[in-house]
Design an enzyme around this catalytic site. Structure first.
Site, PDB file in Angstrom:
ATOM      1  N   ASP A   3      23.248   1.287 -35.700  1.00 48.92           N
ATOM      2  CA  ASP A   3      21.948   1.800 -35.264  1.00 48.92           C
ATOM      3  C   ASP A   3      21.887   3.297 -35.549  1.00 48.92           C
ATOM      4  OD1 ASP A   3      19.580   2.423 -34.123  1.00 48.92           O
ATOM      5  OD2 ASP A   3      20.068   1.672 -32.120  1.00 48.92           O
TER       6      ASP A   3
ATOM      7  N   LYS B  48      19.130   4.603 -37.261  1.00 48.05           N
ATOM      8  CA  LYS B  48      17.713   4.953 -37.471  1.00 48.05           C
ATOM      9  C   LYS B  48      17.627   5.852 -38.695  1.00 48.05           C
ATOM     10  CE  LYS B  48      16.741   4.201 -32.592  1.00 48.05           C
ATOM     11  NZ  LYS B  48      18.069   3.851 -32.079  1.00 48.05           N
ATOM     12  N   LEU B  49      18.193   5.357 -39.762  1.00 52.14           N
ATOM     13  CA  LEU B  49      18.348   6.119 -41.006  1.00 52.14           C
ATOM     14  C   LEU B  49      16.993   6.590 -41.531  1.00 52.14           C
ATOM     15  CD1 LEU B  49      20.874   6.748 -42.660  1.00 52.14           C
ATOM     16  CD2 LEU B  49      20.404   4.731 -44.039  1.00 52.14           C
TER      17      LEU B  49
ATOM     18  N   SER C  45      11.185   1.784 -27.679  1.00 49.00           N
ATOM     19  CA  SER C  45      11.055   1.347 -26.287  1.00 49.00           C
ATOM     20  C   SER C  45      10.905   2.483 -25.276  1.00 49.00           C
ATOM     21  CB  SER C  45      12.264   0.488 -25.911  1.00 49.00           C
ATOM     22  OG  SER C  45      13.448   1.209 -26.132  1.00 49.00           O
TER      23      SER C  45
ATOM     24  N   GLY D 192      15.690  -4.657 -19.147  1.00 43.68           N
ATOM     25  CA  GLY D 192      16.499  -4.302 -17.962  1.00 43.68           C
ATOM     26  C   GLY D 192      16.441  -2.830 -17.655  1.00 43.68           C
TER      27      GLY D 192
ATOM     28  N   GLN E 288      15.581  -0.170 -19.151  1.00 46.27           N
ATOM     29  CA  GLN E 288      14.346   0.571 -19.462  1.00 46.27           C
ATOM     30  C   GLN E 288      13.094  -0.137 -18.935  1.00 46.27           C
ATOM     31  OE1 GLN E 288      14.093   2.374 -23.544  1.00 46.27           O
ATOM     32  NE2 GLN E 288      16.065   1.385 -23.854  1.00 46.27           N
TER      33      GLN E 288
HETATM   34  P1  XMP Z   1      19.810  -0.194 -23.169  1.00 51.77           P
HETATM   35  O1  XMP Z   1      19.781  -1.650 -22.862  1.00 51.77           O
HETATM   36  O2  XMP Z   1      21.039   0.498 -22.710  1.00 51.77           O
HETATM   37  O3  XMP Z   1      19.888  -0.236 -24.791  1.00 51.77           O
HETATM   38  O4  XMP Z   1      18.550   0.519 -22.779  1.00 51.77           O
HETATM   39  C1  XMP Z   1      19.693   0.878 -25.469  1.00 51.77           C
HETATM   40  C2  XMP Z   1      20.225   0.686 -26.858  1.00 51.77           C
HETATM   41  O5  XMP Z   1      19.205   0.202 -27.706  1.00 51.77           O
HETATM   42  C3  XMP Z   1      18.762   1.267 -28.525  1.00 51.77           C
HETATM   43  N1  XMP Z   1      17.346   1.325 -28.459  1.00 51.77           N
HETATM   44  C4  XMP Z   1      16.595   1.275 -29.516  1.00 51.77           C
HETATM   45  N2  XMP Z   1      16.928   1.173 -30.811  1.00 51.77           N
HETATM   46  N3  XMP Z   1      14.626   1.159 -31.292  1.00 51.77           N
HETATM   47  C5  XMP Z   1      15.915   1.122 -31.687  1.00 51.77           C
HETATM   48  O6  XMP Z   1      16.189   1.029 -32.900  1.00 51.77           O
HETATM   49  C6  XMP Z   1      14.267   1.253 -30.013  1.00 51.77           C
HETATM   50  O7  XMP Z   1      13.104   1.229 -29.666  1.00 51.77           O
HETATM   51  C7  XMP Z   1      15.302   1.322 -29.089  1.00 51.77           C
HETATM   52  N4  XMP Z   1      15.289   1.422 -27.755  1.00 51.77           N
HETATM   53  C8  XMP Z   1      16.598   1.411 -27.394  1.00 51.77           C
HETATM   54  C9  XMP Z   1      19.341   2.541 -28.006  1.00 51.77           C
HETATM   55  O8  XMP Z   1      19.520   3.471 -29.029  1.00 51.77           O
HETATM   56  C10 XMP Z   1      20.604   2.047 -27.404  1.00 51.77           C
HETATM   57  O9  XMP Z   1      21.611   1.877 -28.368  1.00 51.77           O
END
Ligand code: XMP
Length: 247
Positions: free
Chosen positions: A82, A84-85, A140, A202, A204
């Site tokens: 992950d 986000k390149l 998110s 959860g 978030q």
């Molecule tokens: P939790 O469940 O801890 O998970 O809130 C967070 C993980 O997911 C990633 N994350 C995202 N990655 N777009 C993404 O590419 C998003 O909208 C997003 N929201 C959360 C976050 O970086 C972490 O690894």
């Protein structure tokens, strides 16, 4: 080697799970990798994939993570970087080659950078190596609407990103579980074989069941599992509550 979507689907059939574990283990750097490896080993039959973020990528780097990534592979789990390149094509390709030739199976990229001399080279490289690219379509966190929700030409940016995800032939999209209506819109744009990965469940405040019902295929979950007293029980409980695609 299986394509990402097929791999996730086959793991999901075997495990009855829709969860991608975000292995965002915090705390002392010296023991993080060990703790992340124990976590994966505890839940490996109950999740469909592992996602790795800066929590591990920065302190250990791709070489330091080789053993970890290998063990995920031995457990049948694809590993998604992950990052986000978000750079020019040549740099994106360099990152992809390093990750993919060291066991990573997919990466997350930002379509904002555009196609020509941006995502085109990355997508070509990934296809050549039979690896996955997932596009960030709607995030998110609360501020997502300030960027991905910006209106351009009368419509929110995320709709354009969803169309690009489809026309560029990426493997799928990331769309927040906190926005089921956006998941629905994106689902209606994407092709059948393109997956929607949905974070934000959860911790978030996102509702996994609603996200799956709206059209998400898999849920990315980190802190609700990692921060729980018993991660195995938590994952089992989540799998039970989510049922089959939240139906
Ligand atoms: P939790 O469940 O801890 O998970 O809130 C967070 C993980 O997911 C990633 N994350 C995202 N990655 N777009 C993404 O590419 C998003 O909208 C997003 N929201 C959360 C976050 O970086 C972490 O690894």
């Amino acid at each position: 080697m299986k394509l990402l979507g097929d791999w996730l689907e086959s793991n999901s059939r075997k495990s009855g799970s829709r969860i991608i574990l975000a292995a965002d283990v915090g705390g002392p750097l010296e023991t993080r990798l060990e703790r992340a490896a124990s976590l994966v080993s505890a839940v490996k039959e109950r999740v469909v994939a592992v996602k790795v973020n800066w929590h591990l990528l920065l302190p250990y780097g791709v070489l330091g993570l080789r053993g970890f990534v290998e063990r995920c592979g031995e457990a049948g789990l694809p590993v998604i970087a992950d990052m986000k390149l978000n750079d020019i094509g040549a740099t994106n390709v360099e990152a992809a080659e390093i990750l993919f030739s060291n066991g990573f199976d997919a990466l997350i990229a930002n379509p904002f950078v555009g196609y020509k001399e941006g995502m085109e080279d990355l997508l070509e490289k990934s296809r050549e190596m039979r690896k996955g690219v997932i596009m960030l379509v709607y995030m998110s966190h609360a501020g997502s609407k300030d960027g991905y929700g910006l209106k351009v030409g009368g419509e929110p940016l995320y709709l354009g990103f969803a169309r690009k995800t489809r026309s560029w032939g990426a493997d799928g999209a990331v769309v927040s579980s906190k926005s089921p209506s956006i998941i629905r819109e994106v689902r209606s744009i994407l092709g059948k074989e393109q997956v929607i990965l949905s974070p934000g469940v959860g911790f978030q405040g996102g509702d996994g069941r609603r996200a799956l019902t709206a059209g998400a295929d898999y849920l990315i979950i980190g802190r609700s599992i990692i921060g729980s007293k018993d991660p195995v029980k938590t994952v089992e409980g989540l799998n039970r509550d989510l049922g089959d695609r939240g139906s």
